[in-house]
Design a protein around this motif. Structure first.
Motif, PDB file in Angstrom:
ATOM      1  N   ASN A 104     -85.740  19.392 -27.395  1.00 32.07           N
ATOM      2  CA  ASN A 104     -87.010  18.658 -27.322  1.00 32.07           C
ATOM      3  C   ASN A 104     -88.219  19.520 -27.665  1.00 32.07           C
ATOM      4  N   THR A 105     -88.161  20.807 -27.305  1.00 33.48           N
ATOM      5  CA  THR A 105     -89.298  21.686 -27.622  1.00 33.48           C
ATOM      6  C   THR A 105     -89.469  21.803 -29.128  1.00 33.48           C
ATOM      7  N   GLY A 106     -88.375  22.033 -29.834  1.00 39.26           N
ATOM      8  CA  GLY A 106     -88.438  22.118 -31.293  1.00 39.26           C
ATOM      9  C   GLY A 106     -88.874  20.808 -31.912  1.00 39.26           C
ATOM     10  N   VAL A 107     -88.360  19.711 -31.365  1.00 36.82           N
ATOM     11  CA  VAL A 107     -88.732  18.386 -31.860  1.00 36.82           C
ATOM     12  C   VAL A 107     -90.231  18.152 -31.714  1.00 36.82           C
ATOM     13  N   ASN A 108     -90.795  18.544 -30.591  1.00 35.77           N
ATOM     14  CA  ASN A 108     -92.227  18.341 -30.366  1.00 35.77           C
ATOM     15  C   ASN A 108     -93.075  19.093 -31.383  1.00 35.77           C
ATOM     16  N   HIS A 109     -92.644  20.285 -31.756  1.00 36.30           N
ATOM     17  CA  HIS A 109     -93.381  21.032 -32.781  1.00 36.30           C
ATOM     18  C   HIS A 109     -93.236  20.363 -34.153  1.00 36.30           C
ATOM     19  N   CYS A 129     -79.128  16.376 -33.256  1.00 40.21           N
ATOM     20  CA  CYS A 129     -79.957  17.507 -32.818  1.00 40.21           C
ATOM     21  C   CYS A 129     -80.971  17.141 -31.742  1.00 40.21           C
ATOM     22  N   MET A 130     -80.918  15.899 -31.213  1.00 43.35           N
ATOM     23  CA  MET A 130     -81.962  15.488 -30.276  1.00 43.35           C
ATOM     24  C   MET A 130     -81.391  14.685 -29.116  1.00 43.35           C
ATOM     25  N   THR A 131     -82.146  14.655 -28.032  1.00 50.25           N
ATOM     26  CA  THR A 131     -81.890  13.733 -26.931  1.00 50.25           C
ATOM     27  C   THR A 131     -82.658  12.436 -27.193  1.00 50.25           C
ATOM     28  N   ASP A 132     -82.488  11.460 -26.308  1.00 53.76           N
ATOM     29  CA  ASP A 132     -83.256  10.222 -26.462  1.00 53.76           C
ATOM     30  C   ASP A 132     -84.756  10.472 -26.336  1.00 53.76           C
ATOM     31  N   GLU A 133     -85.128  11.488 -25.541  1.00 54.96           N
ATOM     32  CA  GLU A 133     -86.546  11.853 -25.424  1.00 54.96           C
ATOM     33  C   GLU A 133     -87.077  12.383 -26.759  1.00 54.96           C
ATOM     34  N   GLY A 134     -86.254  13.172 -27.445  1.00 50.21           N
ATOM     35  CA  GLY A 134     -86.641  13.691 -28.758  1.00 50.21           C
ATOM     36  C   GLY A 134     -86.768  12.580 -29.780  1.00 50.21           C
ATOM     37  N   CYS A 135     -85.831  11.626 -29.748  1.00 48.52           N
ATOM     38  CA  CYS A 135     -85.903  10.480 -30.662  1.00 48.52           C
ATOM     39  C   CYS A 135     -87.178   9.678 -30.445  1.00 48.52           C
ATOM     40  N   LEU A 152     -84.851   7.911 -43.524  1.00 47.25           N
ATOM     41  CA  LEU A 152     -84.794   8.485 -42.185  1.00 47.25           C
ATOM     42  C   LEU A 152     -83.363   8.422 -41.671  1.00 47.25           C
ATOM     43  N   ASN A 153     -82.816   9.588 -41.287  1.00 46.79           N
ATOM     44  CA  ASN A 153     -81.452   9.661 -40.771  1.00 46.79           C
ATOM     45  C   ASN A 153     -81.482  10.244 -39.365  1.00 46.79           C
ATOM     46  N   LEU A 154     -81.163   9.407 -38.386  1.00 47.00           N
ATOM     47  CA  LEU A 154     -81.134   9.821 -36.987  1.00 47.00           C
ATOM     48  C   LEU A 154     -79.715   9.721 -36.410  1.00 47.00           C
ATOM     49  N   SER A 155     -78.706   9.755 -37.265  1.00 48.81           N
ATOM     50  CA  SER A 155     -77.318   9.580 -36.855  1.00 48.81           C
ATOM     51  C   SER A 155     -76.913  10.553 -35.758  1.00 48.81           C
ATOM     52  N   GLY A 156     -76.096  10.053 -34.824  1.00 49.32           N
ATOM     53  CA  GLY A 156     -75.535  10.919 -33.804  1.00 49.32           C
ATOM     54  C   GLY A 156     -76.471  11.238 -32.651  1.00 49.32           C
ATOM     55  N   ASN A 157     -77.655  10.629 -32.638  1.00 49.67           N
ATOM     56  CA  ASN A 157     -78.601  10.822 -31.534  1.00 49.67           C
ATOM     57  C   ASN A 157     -78.758   9.502 -30.780  1.00 49.67           C
ATOM     58  N   LYS A 158     -78.798   9.565 -29.475  1.00 47.68           N
ATOM     59  CA  LYS A 158     -79.036   8.360 -28.693  1.00 47.68           C
ATOM     60  C   LYS A 158     -80.519   8.013 -28.742  1.00 47.68           C
ATOM     61  N   LEU A 159     -80.828   6.850 -29.308  1.00 52.27           N
ATOM     62  CA  LEU A 159     -82.232   6.463 -29.476  1.00 52.27           C
ATOM     63  C   LEU A 159     -82.905   6.146 -28.146  1.00 52.27           C
ATOM     64  N   GLY A 160     -82.215   5.428 -27.278  1.00 53.55           N
ATOM     65  CA  GLY A 160     -82.835   5.005 -26.026  1.00 53.55           C
ATOM     66  C   GLY A 160     -83.830   3.873 -26.275  1.00 53.55           C
ATOM     67  N   ASP A 161     -84.237   3.209 -25.206  1.00 56.28           N
ATOM     68  CA  ASP A 161     -85.149   2.064 -25.326  1.00 56.28           C
ATOM     69  C   ASP A 161     -86.483   2.459 -25.958  1.00 56.28           C
ATOM     70  N   SER A 162     -87.004   3.617 -25.574  1.00 58.17           N
ATOM     71  CA  SER A 162     -88.302   4.048 -26.095  1.00 58.17           C
ATOM     72  C   SER A 162     -88.214   4.354 -27.588  1.00 58.17           C
ATOM     73  N   GLY A 163     -87.140   5.025 -28.008  1.00 57.65           N
ATOM     74  CA  GLY A 163     -86.958   5.339 -29.423  1.00 57.65           C
ATOM     75  C   GLY A 163     -86.816   4.082 -30.261  1.00 57.65           C
ATOM     76  N   VAL A 164     -86.061   3.104 -29.751  1.00 57.71           N
ATOM     77  CA  VAL A 164     -85.888   1.831 -30.454  1.00 57.71           C
ATOM     78  C   VAL A 164     -87.220   1.103 -30.579  1.00 57.71           C
ATOM     79  N   LYS A 165     -88.001   1.109 -29.485  1.00 58.15           N
ATOM     80  CA  LYS A 165     -89.313   0.428 -29.515  1.00 58.15           C
ATOM     81  C   LYS A 165     -90.242   1.092 -30.530  1.00 58.15           C
ATOM     82  N   ASN A 166     -90.288   2.412 -30.540  1.00 62.19           N
ATOM     83  CA  ASN A 166     -91.155   3.109 -31.496  1.00 62.19           C
ATOM     84  C   ASN A 166     -90.704   2.876 -32.934  1.00 62.19           C
ATOM     85  N   LEU A 167     -89.387   2.907 -33.138  1.00 61.01           N
ATOM     86  CA  LEU A 167     -88.864   2.674 -34.478  1.00 61.01           C
ATOM     87  C   LEU A 167     -89.179   1.254 -34.944  1.00 61.01           C
ATOM     88  N   SER A 168     -89.101   0.313 -34.034  1.00 60.81           N
ATOM     89  CA  SER A 168     -89.443  -1.071 -34.373  1.00 60.81           C
ATOM     90  C   SER A 168     -90.913  -1.203 -34.743  1.00 60.81           C
TER      91      SER A 168
END
Length: 257
Positions: A104-109, A129-135, A152-168
């Motif tokens: 997540n730290t790397g993702v934030n940067h 390479c990410m958690t649902d928080e990173g997604c 955009l390729n996010l394969s293999g990462n759990k999006l989670g509800d927040s990631g899905v909402k942002n992607l939408s």
């Protein structure tokens, strides 16, 4: 005077930290011609990353494609690389940081780059390479600068509800021109599939390729996806796990994968 641009593909060459340092130093002596650098599968180590950082910060560097897939990039090293990219963001078009422990730290940067109005990134691969928080952070960052991204390729990462909402939200943005979206094995549920397909229905004309393989979308999710496919504005050409060709407002299944 004509300038020759070149690509350097050195994937899986067992390059050591010393090799990275030598390569980056050599490239710095003539940085303006390199447009593609593929170092997939080679571990740069701390000093190798620092040398690559120097190259990326060079104002003469016009690198457009950078692949560091499976390079054992750590959070700290991701910070070094993204800091360099922030200083020179406008040339890079294609970035692959898949299969690295950037956390997540790397993702934030990385998100700081994605939010930059000078960032012109068109292709972004962040597989495994990410958690649902990173997604959630990445998809939120992309919302602030949506007009350039094409793949955009996010394969293999759990999006989670927040990631899905942002992607939408990103997909619904009229400025979004995303053409290829890969969400293979992202733990997408039926409910989340409804949210995504509703977004696609509101802006269906740009997407050409969609991968929803190995997700728990079930029949309910498929039915909502069918509503998108029936839309005359839908230009989807590739749908995995089946490949579909759009012909005169009809869909023909051409192969299965």
């Amino acid at each position: 005077m004509l300038h020759c641009h070149f690509c350097s593909r050195l994937s899986n060459c067992r390059i050591t930290e010393e090799g990275y340092k030598a390569l980056a130093s050599a490239l710095r002596s003539n940085p303006s011609h390199l447009i593609e650098l593929d170092l997939t599968g080679n571990d740069p180590g701390q000093s190798g990353v620092k040398k690559l950082d120097d190259l990326l910060q060079d104002p003469d560097c016009e690198l457009k494609t950078l692949s560091l897939r499976g390079c054992s990039i750590t959070e700290e090293q991701c910070l070094i690389l993204t800091s360099a990219l922030k200083s020179n963001p406008s040339h890079l078009k294609d970035l692959d940081l898949s299969i690295n422990e950037i956390r997540n730290t790397g993702v934030n940067h990385l998100c700081d780059i994605l939010k930059d109005s000078h960032c012109k990134l068109e292709i972004l691969w962040l597989r495994y390479c990410m958690t649902d928080e990173g997604c959630s952070a990445v998809t939120s960052a992309l919302k602030s600068n949506p007009s350039h991204l094409r793949e955009l390729n996010l394969s293999g990462n759990k999006l989670g509800d927040s990631g899905v909402k942002n992607l939408s939200d990103l997909l619904m943005n009229p400025q979004c021109k995303l053409e290829i979206l890969d969400l293979w094995k992202c733990s997408i549920t039926e409910k989340q599939c409804l949210i995504l397909t509703s977004a696609l229905k509101s802006n269906p004309s740009h997407l050409r390729g969609l991968n929803l393989g190995i997700n728990e979308i079930r029949n309910t999710g498929v039915n909502h996806l069918c509503d998108v496919l029936k839309d005359s504005h839908c230009k989807l050409e590739i749908l995995r796990s089946v490949t579909i060709t759009y012909i005169n407002h009809n869909f023909k299944i051409t192969s299965t994968v």
